[in-house]
Design an enzyme around this catalytic site. Structure first.
Site, PDB file in Angstrom:
ATOM      1  N   ARG A 149       0.758   4.794  -6.737  1.00  0.00           N
ATOM      2  CA  ARG A 149       1.501   3.878  -7.225  1.00  0.00           C
ATOM      3  C   ARG A 149       0.703   3.680  -8.642  1.00  0.00           C
ATOM      4  O   ARG A 149       1.298   2.826  -9.525  1.00  0.00           O
ATOM      5  CB  ARG A 149       1.794   2.873  -6.541  1.00  0.00           C
ATOM      6  N   ASN A 167      -1.725  -2.313  -5.335  1.00  0.00           N
ATOM      7  CA  ASN A 167      -1.142  -0.885  -5.505  1.00  0.00           C
ATOM      8  C   ASN A 167      -0.724  -0.479  -6.758  1.00  0.00           C
ATOM      9  O   ASN A 167      -0.463   0.596  -6.905  1.00  0.00           O
ATOM     10  CB  ASN A 167      -0.277  -0.930  -4.446  1.00  0.00           C
TER      11      ASN A 167
HETATM   12  C1  UD1 Z   1      -2.022  -0.730   4.335  1.00  0.00           C
HETATM   13  C2  UD1 Z   1      -1.764  -1.202   5.701  1.00  0.00           C
HETATM   14  C3  UD1 Z   1      -0.781  -2.181   5.980  1.00  0.00           C
HETATM   15  C4  UD1 Z   1      -1.290  -3.593   5.077  1.00  0.00           C
HETATM   16  C5  UD1 Z   1      -1.879  -3.128   3.597  1.00  0.00           C
HETATM   17  C6  UD1 Z   1      -2.630  -3.944   3.085  1.00  0.00           C
HETATM   18  C7  UD1 Z   1      -1.920   0.953   7.288  1.00  0.00           C
HETATM   19  C8  UD1 Z   1      -1.255   1.898   7.834  1.00  0.00           C
HETATM   20  N1  UD1 Z   1      -1.324  -0.023   6.635  1.00  0.00           N
HETATM   21  O1  UD1 Z   1      -0.754  -0.416   3.561  1.00  0.00           O
HETATM   22  O2  UD1 Z   1      -0.953  -2.668   7.138  1.00  0.00           O
HETATM   23  O3  UD1 Z   1      -0.670  -4.530   5.198  1.00  0.00           O
HETATM   24  O4  UD1 Z   1      -2.581  -1.780   3.573  1.00  0.00           O
HETATM   25  O5  UD1 Z   1      -2.650  -3.806   1.747  1.00  0.00           O
HETATM   26  O6  UD1 Z   1      -3.239   0.644   7.406  1.00  0.00           O
HETATM   27  N2  UD1 Z   1      -6.959   5.191   2.347  1.00  0.00           N
HETATM   28  C9  UD1 Z   1      -7.510   6.373   2.869  1.00  0.00           C
HETATM   29  N3  UD1 Z   1      -7.382   7.474   3.466  1.00  0.00           N
HETATM   30  C10 UD1 Z   1      -6.012   7.677   3.761  1.00  0.00           C
HETATM   31  C11 UD1 Z   1      -4.921   6.538   3.573  1.00  0.00           C
HETATM   32  C12 UD1 Z   1      -5.692   5.372   3.137  1.00  0.00           C
HETATM   33  O7  UD1 Z   1      -8.742   6.257   2.400  1.00  0.00           O
HETATM   34  O8  UD1 Z   1      -5.697   8.701   4.456  1.00  0.00           O
HETATM   35  C13 UD1 Z   1      -7.191   4.062   1.845  1.00  0.00           C
HETATM   36  C14 UD1 Z   1      -6.388   4.059   0.556  1.00  0.00           C
HETATM   37  O9  UD1 Z   1      -7.250   4.557  -0.476  1.00  0.00           O
HETATM   38  C15 UD1 Z   1      -6.510   2.423   0.212  1.00  0.00           C
HETATM   39  C16 UD1 Z   1      -6.279   1.835   1.959  1.00  0.00           C
HETATM   40  O10 UD1 Z   1      -6.836   3.050   2.617  1.00  0.00           O
HETATM   41  O11 UD1 Z   1      -7.717   2.036  -0.305  1.00  0.00           O
HETATM   42  C17 UD1 Z   1      -4.967   1.392   1.904  1.00  0.00           C
HETATM   43  O12 UD1 Z   1      -3.945   2.654   1.736  1.00  0.00           O
HETATM   44  P1  UD1 Z   1      -2.545   2.261   1.392  1.00  0.00           P
HETATM   45  O13 UD1 Z   1      -1.818   3.506   1.107  1.00  0.00           O
HETATM   46  O14 UD1 Z   1      -2.892   1.397  -0.096  1.00  0.00           O
HETATM   47  O15 UD1 Z   1      -1.917   1.298   2.471  1.00  0.00           O
HETATM   48  P2  UD1 Z   1      -0.741   0.363   2.332  1.00  0.00           P
HETATM   49  O16 UD1 Z   1       0.396   1.103   2.168  1.00  0.00           O
HETATM   50  O17 UD1 Z   1      -1.294  -0.600   1.189  1.00  0.00           O
HETATM   51 CA    CA Z   2      -2.686  -0.838  -0.354  1.00  0.00          CA
END
Ligand code: UD1
Ligand code: CA
Length: 448
Positions: free
Chosen positions: A24, A238
């Site tokens: 995003r 995001n």
């Molecule tokens: C996530 C949470 C949600 C929370 C929100 C808060 C989960 C499933 N959801 O959603 O409950 O309210 O954050 O902002 O956890 N990342 C990795 N590897 C992956 C996926 C993500 O390292 O495979 C990291 C991303 O770089 C990021 C963080 O984890 O820093 C969160 O990922 P993101 O995709 O932003 O999750 P949200 O949809 O925001």
């Molecule tokens: Ca996030």
């Protein structure tokens, strides 16, 4: 806070999730390296974690791993890295840490690289204090948001705490305002078995870390939730709009902090500061002032409107601006005056020295009590040798308007230069230097 940190210091591990692309953000650069107030999000987060003195800090990298790791190594040495080559969800990301932390016996704090709530000084102590009483379980924070759209929601189902991702919510669940900022403390030995139970049975087909909440309760661990007061951008950045909102929030707090410490801000909402900006009491900052990284201003100074400072130390009683620009390596001693359209770079100006109009001072060591005349510039760059050279200006020197100082050059104490002089040779103390030729006046010449 000291006590809380101390009791965990011996054996605390921290995991930061930073592997995602941040789709995003629409960027070629990893999301966690986007930042505000002169520092990437990941930097704000790592700095906020430092008071906990973690024994180990593991950063999960993936998209742009090399750049993220290089940033950490340069600014927060001691981090360890795990590469998550395929991003299969937040739960999968933590699973990938098992080879490093599988035998960790102490607590593990898990945070996401894009949750800026962590930079608030009260947040991690709240988590750690609660976890101290729940040492073998799972402790997490909750944030009540007026608009929780996009966040995981936390609620009790038959007395058991559950997280549901927005994409998996029904209409009633979507109305829940308790958002999950995903800031956890969990007992090391408890964590890995819970992660093994994760299933991708959700709308996104991912392994959700958030599922460890109900899994912990089912496995008989204590699950404790504490509320923190939060504003939306702190709970997750995001997009660039959310990043700007986070910056605005941060700047508003910084302005308040400065005003509370005795600094007058005129038009505070137009002044912008960096994470490391320091300004002493009884200073006044005018409207539209920007402090980049590395600005330390003593007390009783005046920074006038439209001034841009970076990498600069300003002494007490100095008056800077309006319309001054200082660049890294600038040291202004007490009582210095810099005026409109004066640029200073990598230079020191001594006590009470004045450069009030239209000047460039680069790579210069300027003494005390010097008067830099309007339009004086240091010609510090030799385009032939491509080298920058220094200009040394002794105490109580006075340069005439439009003096050009061709570096390297040394003006001894008390030198005076005439208007329009190009100084190429070192001067003797208290000498007058001019290269003015006799003025030619041709009568009636312009009438022709
Ligand atoms: C996530 C949470 C949600 C929370 C929100 C808060 C989960 C499933 N959801 O959603 O409950 O309210 O954050 O902002 O956890 N990342 C990795 N590897 C992956 C996926 C993500 O390292 O495979 C990291 C991303 O770089 C990021 C963080 O984890 O820093 C969160 O990922 P993101 O995709 O932003 O999750 P949200 O949809 O925001
Ligand atoms: Ca996030």
């Amino acid at each position: 806070m000291e006590n809380i940190a101390a009791s965990f210091t011996a054996n605390l591990a921290v995991i930061i999730l930073a592997a995602g692309k941040g789709t995003r953000m629409k960027s070629a650069f990893p999301k966690v390296l986007h930042g505000f107030a002169g520092r990437p999000m990941l930097g704000h987060l790592l700095a906020a974690l430092q008071p906990l003195k973690p024994a180990r800090t593991v950063v999960i990298t993936g998209f742009g791993a090399e750049t993220v790791e290089a940033y950490c190594n340069a600014n927060f040495p001691g981090c360890e890295f795990v590469r998550q080559t395929e991003q299969r969800g937040t739960g999968h990301a933590v699973q990938v840490c098992e080879p490093l932390l599988g035998n960790h016996t102490g607590p593990i704090v898990i945070v996401y690289g894009d949750i800026m709530l962590n930079i608030r000084p009260d947040v991690l102590p709240t988590l750690m204090a609660a976890h101290q009483k729940n040492a073998t379980g799972l402790t997490l924070l909750a944030a009540n948001l007026a608009n929780p759209a996009g966040f995981g929601r936390l609620f009790y189902d038959h007395g058991r705490l559950v997280n549901i991702e927005e994409k998996d919510c029904d209409d009633a669940q979507r109305k829940i305002t308790t958002a999950n900022p995903c800031i956890y403390a969990v007992d090391g030995p408890a964590l890995w078995p819970l992660l093994k139970k994760l299933q991708p049975n959700n709308a996104q087909g991912e392994l959700y870390l958030t599922d460890i909440i109900h899994l912990a309760a089912e496995a008989g661990h204590g699950v404790v939730m504490r509320d923190v007061v939060a504003e939306r951008p702190e709970v997750g950045v995001n997009s660039r709009t959310e990043l700007a909102a986070m910056d605005a929030l941060w700047q508003a707090r910084k302005r308040r902090e400065l005003m509370d410490s005795g600094v007058t801000l005129i038009g505070p909402e137009t002044c912008f500061f960096s994470f490391d900006t320091e300004i002493g009491p009884d200073s006044t900052v005018g409207p539209f002032v920007v402090c980049g990284v590395g600005v330390k201003v003593a007390g009783t100074t005046t920074i006038n409107a439209f001034t841009h400072l970076e990498g600069t130390a300003v002494g007490a009683g100095a008056v800077v601006g309006p319309y001054s620009r200082t660049r890294p390596g600038t040291v202004l001693a007490d009582g210095v005056h810099l005026g409109n359209f004066v640029e200073v770079k990598n230079s020191t100006l001594g006590t009470d020295t004045k450069a009030n109009h239209l000047s460039y001072l680069g790579d210069a060591d300027v003494g005390a009590g010097v008067n830099i005349g309007a339009g004086t510039i240091t010609a510090n760059y030799n385009s032939k040798t491509k080298q920058k050279n220094r200009t040394i200006i002794g105490d109580n020197t006075s340069t005439g308007s439009q003096t050009v100082l061709v570096a390297p050059v040394n003006l001894a104490e008390g030198t005076m230069t005439g208007a329009g002089t190009v100084v190429r040779k070192n001067t003797a103390a208290f000498s007058l230097v001019t290269d003015a030729r006799e003025q030619v006046i041709k009568a009636d010449y312009a009438k022709k």
